[in-house]
Write a protein that holds these residues in place. Structure first.
Motif, PDB file in Angstrom:
ATOM      1  N   TYR A 174       0.825  -1.214   0.000  1.00 45.66           N
ATOM      2  CA  TYR A 174       0.000   0.000   0.000  1.00 45.66           C
ATOM      3  C   TYR A 174       0.857   1.260   0.000  1.00 45.66           C
ATOM      4  O   TYR A 174       0.520   2.270  -0.634  1.00 45.66           O
ATOM      5  N   TYR A 189      -6.129  -1.426  -1.943  1.00 43.66           N
ATOM      6  CA  TYR A 189      -7.248  -2.302  -1.627  1.00 43.66           C
ATOM      7  C   TYR A 189      -6.772  -3.298  -0.575  1.00 43.66           C
ATOM      8  O   TYR A 189      -5.566  -3.462  -0.363  1.00 43.66           O
ATOM      9  N   ASN A 190      -7.722  -3.950   0.088  1.00 45.71           N
ATOM     10  CA  ASN A 190      -7.389  -4.879   1.158  1.00 45.71           C
ATOM     11  C   ASN A 190      -7.480  -6.333   0.701  1.00 45.71           C
ATOM     12  O   ASN A 190      -8.358  -6.702  -0.077  1.00 45.71           O
ATOM     13  N   ILE A 191      -6.563  -7.124   1.220  1.00 44.96           N
ATOM     14  CA  ILE A 191      -6.589  -8.578   1.029  1.00 44.96           C
ATOM     15  C   ILE A 191      -6.770  -9.208   2.409  1.00 44.96           C
ATOM     16  O   ILE A 191      -5.983  -8.942   3.322  1.00 44.96           O
ATOM     17  N   VAL A 192      -7.823 -10.013   2.553  1.00 44.33           N
ATOM     18  CA  VAL A 192      -8.097 -10.667   3.836  1.00 44.33           C
ATOM     19  C   VAL A 192      -7.598 -12.117   3.763  1.00 44.33           C
ATOM     20  O   VAL A 192      -7.940 -12.854   2.833  1.00 44.33           O
ATOM     21  N   ARG A 194      -6.511 -15.922   5.861  1.00 46.88           N
ATOM     22  CA  ARG A 194      -6.746 -16.789   7.020  1.00 46.88           C
ATOM     23  C   ARG A 194      -5.567 -17.746   7.174  1.00 46.88           C
ATOM     24  O   ARG A 194      -5.349 -18.611   6.319  1.00 46.88           O
ATOM     25  N   SER A 207     -10.819 -12.759   0.751  1.00 43.64           N
ATOM     26  CA  SER A 207     -11.467 -11.631   0.072  1.00 43.64           C
ATOM     27  C   SER A 207     -11.529 -11.840  -1.430  1.00 43.64           C
ATOM     28  O   SER A 207     -10.754 -12.607  -2.020  1.00 43.64           O
ATOM     29  N   ASP A 229       2.559  -9.698  11.082  1.00 43.41           N
ATOM     30  CA  ASP A 229       2.312  -9.619   9.637  1.00 43.41           C
ATOM     31  C   ASP A 229       3.648  -9.553   8.900  1.00 43.41           C
ATOM     32  O   ASP A 229       4.345  -8.537   8.942  1.00 43.41           O
ATOM     33  N   SER A 254      -8.148 -14.033  11.180  1.00 47.41           N
ATOM     34  CA  SER A 254      -7.895 -13.432   9.867  1.00 47.41           C
ATOM     35  C   SER A 254      -6.859 -12.331   9.991  1.00 47.41           C
ATOM     36  O   SER A 254      -6.600 -11.820  11.082  1.00 47.41           O
ATOM     37  N   LEU A 255      -6.300 -11.984   8.869  1.00 45.91           N
ATOM     38  CA  LEU A 255      -5.299 -10.922   8.780  1.00 45.91           C
ATOM     39  C   LEU A 255      -5.606 -10.105   7.538  1.00 45.91           C
ATOM     40  O   LEU A 255      -5.769 -10.665   6.450  1.00 45.91           O
ATOM     41  N   THR A 256      -5.702  -8.792   7.701  1.00 43.26           N
ATOM     42  CA  THR A 256      -5.960  -7.915   6.565  1.00 43.26           C
ATOM     43  C   THR A 256      -4.696  -7.144   6.213  1.00 43.26           C
ATOM     44  O   THR A 256      -4.117  -6.476   7.077  1.00 43.26           O
ATOM     45  N   ALA A 258      -2.940  -4.417   3.278  1.00 40.64           N
ATOM     46  CA  ALA A 258      -3.270  -3.445   2.238  1.00 40.64           C
ATOM     47  C   ALA A 258      -2.262  -3.545   1.106  1.00 40.64           C
ATOM     48  O   ALA A 258      -1.058  -3.646   1.337  1.00 40.64           O
TER      49      ALA A 258
END
Length: 466
Positions: A174, A189-192, A194, A207, A229, A254-256, A258
């Motif tokens: 990001y 944009y975000n990527i989710v 697991r 996502s 992360d 979960s982990l988000t 960017a």
């Protein structure tokens, strides 16, 4: 006579204090120089009296070093001077062709003019919901349902969104998003994700991709609890593939993360498609049956502007630029400066304007060898002397309070920090308990080991100024 002796005593105390702070800093810097983490490093520090500009300490202040995000100080002050604190961007909405019944025999346009805040969640006036409602209302005023294309015009600054010198490891994240004339949601944009149930398991992507035809390939594995992360996104502008490498920690649902995206396509996904889904526009093109398509460099141009989205003022944008170290904003400022002065919205042109500006103020161009506006490139070089000169210049400008307020406060000091591989930097203002005021810049290049311990050691030096 009594007044004379009092003045002499005060002068003597001031000289003694200056000598005392110099000795303290010198001793602390000498200890750093023999520290194992700095064995092969270059240390540079420049310290002046904030009121008089008198040099109090100087170590390698004329050596050009990678400044990381401390370079944002130069970009910020330059933009305050060249663009002005009240400068705003305009993103235009309009059309070409003629309206016949509920049909526009032409195209709708959204035309970018450099606004890095368009679609950003940081202001209500720029957010997704605000933009959608305004576009919906303006389209309804035209009484149209059918159009040929919805064109996102990102042509004003050309095609180079990523400055030369940025590295592959950064441009998919990001913070490495490219900057065009049209930007949306800070081009991210975000990527989710697991993580798996045990160390070594693969990591699932939960996502949806940011747009159709886009593919996310994951090579991620699950790491031990508490590892944090460690996900890296590898992609490039106008690519339809992102590869995820690294690890996600065990023990979380979960982990988000960017990632950087392309503004035109992200806008299409979030806004243009929503105009159709909500019934504001009706599918079924007159020209070719395609519902909507963002076209970069489309031959036709907007003929009539019907609404302009006005950005927050520059000082408000700069607040987030410095507080959150948003690289996209810095790159937008440099290109905006370039376009304002040369009508060519390129990074190279903007950098040249900035270097010329400071050359006129007495900073040698050779001490300001920058190639972007944010400091993300490891190839940037500037001196601590140049940084402090910029800080001192800012103190006497009418917009200084806005600039000062935007500086983060860390370790009890108003200063900007910077960090890229092997680089730690700090620059800003500090007022001591005795009332002394200082402007300083402190950069280390090529340190070894844990960056967090480097930060603590540098902060201990800066503590001497309090």
């Amino acid at each position: 006579m009594r007044t004379f002796y009092l003045l002499m005593a005060l002068l003597f105390c001031k000289i003694s204090f200056s000598q005392d702070i110099k000795k303290k800093i010198d001793d602390a810097m000498n200890k750093l120089a023999v520290d194992e983490q700095f064995k092969h490093s270059i240390l540079s520090m420049y310290l002046v009296d904030g009121k008089t500009g008198k040099v109090l300490y100087d170590k390698n202040s004329e050596v050009g070093l990678a400044p990381a995000s401390c370079q944002k100080i130069v970009t910020s002050v330059s933009a305050f001077e060249i663009l002005g604190k009240d400068f705003t961007y305009q993103t235009e909405f309009g059309y070409n062709g003629v309206v016949s019944g509920d049909t526009l025999q032409g195209n709708l346009y959204i035309v970018g003019n450099g606004d890095p805040t368009f679609g950003s969640w940081r202001w209500k006036q720029s957010g997704e919901e605000y933009v959608f409602q305004k576009l919906s209302n303006e389209i309804k005023k035209l009484n149209i349902k059918l159009i040929r294309h919805f064109i996102i015009d990102n042509t004003k600054w050309g095609t180079q969104g990523i400055p030369d010198g940025w590295v592959w490891e950064d441009i998919g994240q990001y913070y490495g998003a490219g900057c065009g004339a049209f930007n949306w949601n800070e081009n991210q944009y975000n990527i989710v994700l697991r993580p798996g149930k045990k160390v070594g398991d693969s990591v699932a992507v939960l996502s949806e991709p940011p747009y159709d035809l886009f593919k996310i390939i994951t090579e991620l594995t699950t790491a031990a609890k508490g590892t944090g992360d460690q996900v890296y996104v590898y992609s490039s502008p106008y690519s339809f593939i992102s590869i995820l490498r690294g690890t996600a920690p065990l023990g979380i649902d979960s982990l988000t993360v960017a990632a950087a995206g392309d503004a035109e396509i992200l806008f299409q996904k979030k806004i243009v498609s929503r105009l159709y889904k909500s019934g504001v526009l009706r599918p079924g093109f007159l020209a070719n049956g395609i519902d909507y398509f963002p076209i970069d460099g489309f031959d036709e141009k907007m003929e009539k502007s019907i609404y302009s989205f006005i950005s927050p003022t520059f000082d408000s944008i700069n607040y987030w630029f410095l507080k959150k170290s948003i690289n996209l904003y810095g790159e937008a400022f440099v290109k905006t400066i370039a376009y304002q002065k040369t009508k060519v919205g390129s990074t190279d042109s903007g950098v040249n304007v900035i270097r010329d500006f400071w050359s006129d103020k007495g900073i040698e161009k050779s001490s300001l060898k920058i190639i972007d506006g944010s400091g993300l490139s490891p190839a940037n070089r500037l001196t601590t002397n140049a940084l402090v000169t910029v800080l001192q210049y800012a103190k006497n400008r009418p917009w200084f309070s806005s600039f000062y307020n935007a500086l983060p406060e860390m370790n009890g000091i108003k200063m900007k920090d910077g960090y890229i591989g092997g680089v730690r930097s700090y620059t800003g203002y500090v007022k001591s308990a005795s009332g002394a005021e200082y402007s300083f810049a402190f950069i280390v290049n090529n340190f070894d080991g844990n960056p967090a311990t480097v930060r603590e050691k540098m902060w201990r030096v800066l503590d001497l100024l309090k």
